[in-house]
Design a protein around this motif. Structure first.
Motif, short mmCIF file in Angstrom:
data_model
loop_
_atom_site.label_atom_id
_atom_site.label_comp_id
_atom_site.label_asym_id
_atom_site.label_seq_id
_atom_site.Cartn_x
_atom_site.Cartn_y
_atom_site.Cartn_z
N MET A 141 -2.62 16.19 -0.57
CA MET A 141 -1.61 16.23 0.49
C MET A 141 -0.62 15.09 0.32
SD MET A 141 -2.22 15.98 4.61
CE MET A 141 -0.85 15.92 5.74
N ASP A 142 0.67 15.41 0.28
CA ASP A 142 1.70 14.39 0.14
C ASP A 142 1.85 13.60 1.44
OD1 ASP A 142 2.23 15.14 -2.44
OD2 ASP A 142 3.84 16.54 -1.88
N ARG A 143 1.93 12.29 1.28
CA ARG A 143 2.13 11.41 2.44
C ARG A 143 3.54 10.83 2.40
NH1 ARG A 143 -2.22 12.47 5.76
NH2 ARG A 143 -4.12 12.52 4.52
N PRO A 144 4.10 10.52 3.57
CA PRO A 144 5.40 9.87 3.58
C PRO A 144 5.32 8.53 2.85
CG PRO A 144 4.82 10.65 5.77
CD PRO A 144 3.60 10.80 4.92
N GLN A 145 6.36 8.18 2.14
CA GLN A 145 6.38 6.94 1.38
C GLN A 145 6.62 5.75 2.29
OE1 GLN A 145 5.36 5.01 -1.27
NE2 GLN A 145 6.25 6.59 -2.56
N MET A 146 5.80 4.72 2.15
CA MET A 146 5.97 3.50 2.91
C MET A 146 6.18 2.33 1.95
SD MET A 146 3.34 1.54 5.55
CE MET A 146 3.14 2.98 6.58
N ARG A 147 7.02 1.40 2.36
CA ARG A 147 7.25 0.19 1.57
C ARG A 147 6.85 -1.02 2.40
NH1 ARG A 147 12.19 -1.06 1.01
NH2 ARG A 147 12.25 -1.90 -1.11
N LEU A 148 6.20 -1.99 1.75
CA LEU A 148 5.79 -3.22 2.41
C LEU A 148 6.09 -4.40 1.50
CD1 LEU A 148 2.29 -2.24 3.87
CD2 LEU A 148 4.41 -2.58 5.18
N ARG A 149 6.39 -5.53 2.12
CA ARG A 149 6.58 -6.75 1.35
C ARG A 149 5.23 -7.43 1.18
NH1 ARG A 149 7.31 -12.25 1.25
NH2 ARG A 149 8.94 -12.98 -0.19
N ASN A 150 4.86 -7.65 -0.07
CA ASN A 150 3.58 -8.26 -0.40
C ASN A 150 3.78 -9.76 -0.60
OD1 ASN A 150 1.07 -8.99 -1.39
ND2 ASN A 150 0.93 -7.29 -2.84
N SER A 151 3.14 -10.57 0.24
CA SER A 151 3.29 -12.02 0.12
C SER A 151 2.80 -12.53 -1.23
CB SER A 151 2.50 -12.72 1.23
OG SER A 151 2.94 -12.33 2.50
N MET A 152 1.87 -11.81 -1.85
CA MET A 152 1.35 -12.24 -3.15
C MET A 152 2.42 -12.14 -4.24
SD MET A 152 -1.28 -13.20 -5.02
CE MET A 152 -2.76 -12.81 -4.10
N THR A 153 3.15 -11.04 -4.25
CA THR A 153 4.16 -10.82 -5.29
C THR A 153 5.55 -11.26 -4.89
OG1 THR A 153 4.66 -8.58 -4.51
CG2 THR A 153 2.85 -8.82 -6.10
N ARG A 154 5.73 -11.54 -3.58
CA ARG A 154 7.05 -11.87 -3.02
C ARG A 154 8.04 -10.73 -3.23
NH1 ARG A 154 3.23 -15.62 -3.91
NH2 ARG A 154 3.72 -17.64 -3.00
N LYS A 155 7.52 -9.51 -3.35
CA LYS A 155 8.38 -8.35 -3.57
C LYS A 155 8.01 -7.25 -2.59
CE LYS A 155 8.99 -9.16 -8.54
NZ LYS A 155 8.75 -8.61 -9.91
N THR A 156 8.99 -6.40 -2.29
CA THR A 156 8.76 -5.22 -1.45
C THR A 156 8.59 -4.02 -2.35
OG1 THR A 156 10.10 -6.17 0.33
CG2 THR A 156 9.67 -3.81 0.42
#
Length: 451
Positions: free
Chosen positions: A1-16
């Motif tokens: 089942m396809d899920r909506p795409q979510m983006r999060l900023r990861n403090s470990m990588t300093r990237k979203t």
């Protein structure tokens, strides 16, 4: 089942980047909870509201039964011991009372209860087991009744906070003790005296250090690898850095937290909150002053979690006016607006979602407005009692709508709302008191249909 795409900023990588749970059937979150010896101050509420927003969104996208959220209570700590010594009260009474306060205050802000709320004292056995494993693997050592984690044994130490060991020594109050092999080594277990809570262990009767608590509880309830771990950015070092080190060393084939989510701090009227400035207050202080919990929540959500949030009285007044207007419009039976959900899935952009709620309010779609706001924990029935003031709510909703119309240069609507207020006998008092008074012939029923 396809899920909506979510983006999060990861403090470990300093990237979203894109967020994909390890197991879509069980999305797992851990938030460091309070040390329970006193009331939660206003800043303590920020990461609770942030993780509640995340919890609500993930439940919407994956299903209520497929998200596990853990937020702990630290109920063994030297601050609690000091409070007990100062008051003469049993530690259990203090922690039980404080947990009750915490629940009442966080509930008043519209936060859902987590799936699990473990108390550290119920997981001492798991902590001892983890410490034994760290000693066996060469990552910890016993000395003078203490057990310490060897920072030098984990080359990746400092990656989360982005600091070198030298920087960490210079920037932290490192406890120097003769039993330490290295100044940066931190306590996993320590001895207790006759006045301090203690438990049996292979190293004598004692109690755990702070950092091992969360590692043991997270592993027991979520497994050695889980999806998201968070807290305020003041916890990044040393607490989260130490948690990550000991957990990764205890289970080297696991990844511990895949994403680290940290929120920025709180200001009050543009200044850091502090008792010396007279701007330090608890959540309960605001609630007791009559500031509705829903208003507090709205103000917090109006600033992105990655930026410092400034609490001001003006923001609270504006939030209350907006919520009164929205509650007058809200209706059951709707579904969340895709634009609201899209904003939230973009690194929990609550300010962007609130902008979309303003747009929905202007369209008059009260059902979609209510359903969309509910994903942010707003306009819920549980938080609505404060606005149920009958005639007052209706008048203030019309006043707020007129301000919105003027701001949008919709002069025809602004004039129509002004005329409606006059016809209903509402006297605007230009911000004095509550901003209006009931004049001659006051009849709020004449306002119905204006919104």
């Amino acid at each position: 089942m396809d899920r909506p795409q979510m983006r999060l900023r990861n403090s470990m990588t300093r990237k979203t980047g894109a967020f994909a749970p390890l197991d879509p059937a069980n999305v797992r979150l851990y938030l460091c909870g309070p040390t329970v010896y006193d009331r939660a101050h206003l800043g303590n509420a920020r990461n609770v509201i942030l993780f509640d927003l995340l919890f609500r969104l993930l439940r919407h996208d994956y299903g209520d039964a497929h998200v596990t959220y853990v937020r702990n209570f630290t109920d063994v700590d030297d601050k609690i011991n000091a409070r007990a010594a100062a008051t003469g009260r049993p530690i259990g009474d203090i922690t039980d009372e404080t947990i009750g306060w915490y629940h009442a205050d966080m509930d008043a802000l519209g936060n859902l209860r987590p799936t699990h709320e473990p108390r550290a004292t119920a997981y001492i056995a798991q902590m001892v087991t983890m410490i034994e494993g760290l000693i066996d693997a060469g990552h910890a050592y016993a000395a003078d009744g203490h057990v310490l984690f060897s920072v030098a044994s984990f080359p990746d130490y400092g990656t989360l906070s982005g600091r070198s060991v030298d920087d960490m020594i210079a920037g932290a109050r490192v406890e120097v003790a003769p039993y330490k092999r290295d100044p940066m080594d931190f306590v996993l277990w320590k001895p207790s005296d006759a006045e301090t809570p203690d438990w049996d262990s292979p190293w004598g009767r004692g109690r755990p250090g702070w950092h091992i608590e969360c590692s043991a509880m997270a592993k027991e309830l979520l497994g050695p690898s889980f999806d998201i771990h968070g807290g305020g950015n003041d916890l990044m070092f040393p607490h989260h850095e130490n948690e990550r080190a000991q957990s990764c060393c205890a289970d080297p084939d696991a990844g511990f937290a895949q994403v680290w989510l940290h929120n920025e701090m709180l200001l009050v009227e543009g200044r850091k909150m502090s008792k010396s400035l007279g701007n330090f207050f608890t959540v309960r202080d605001l609630l007791d002053r009559g500031v509705p919990g829903e208003v507090i929540r709205f103000v917090f959500l109006s600033t992105h979690y990655s930026k410092p949030m400034d609490w001001t009285e003006e923001k609270a007044r504006e939030a209350e006016a907006t919520l009164r207007k929205w509650r007058a419009l809200a209706a059951p039976g709707g579904t969340p607006d895709p634009a609201v959900l899209s904003s939230l899935r973009d690194d929990l952009n609550a300010p962007g979602a609130i902008a979309e709620l303003h747009r929905l309010a202007k369209t008059g779609d009260g059902a979609m407005l209510a359903a969309s706001a509910a994903v942010l924990g707003l306009l819920t029935p549980e938080l609505g009692q404060w606005s149920e003031t009958g005639d007052d709510a209706l008048v203030e909703a019309v006043l707020a709508a007129r301000l919105d119309a003027r701001a949008g240069k919709d002069w025809a609507r602004a004039d129509a709302l002004r005329d409606g207020l006059l016809a209903a006998g509402v006297v605007v008092t230009d911000g004095k008191g509550k901003g209006w008074e009931a004049g001659t012939g006051f009849d709020p029923a004449k306002l119905e249909g204006l919104l």
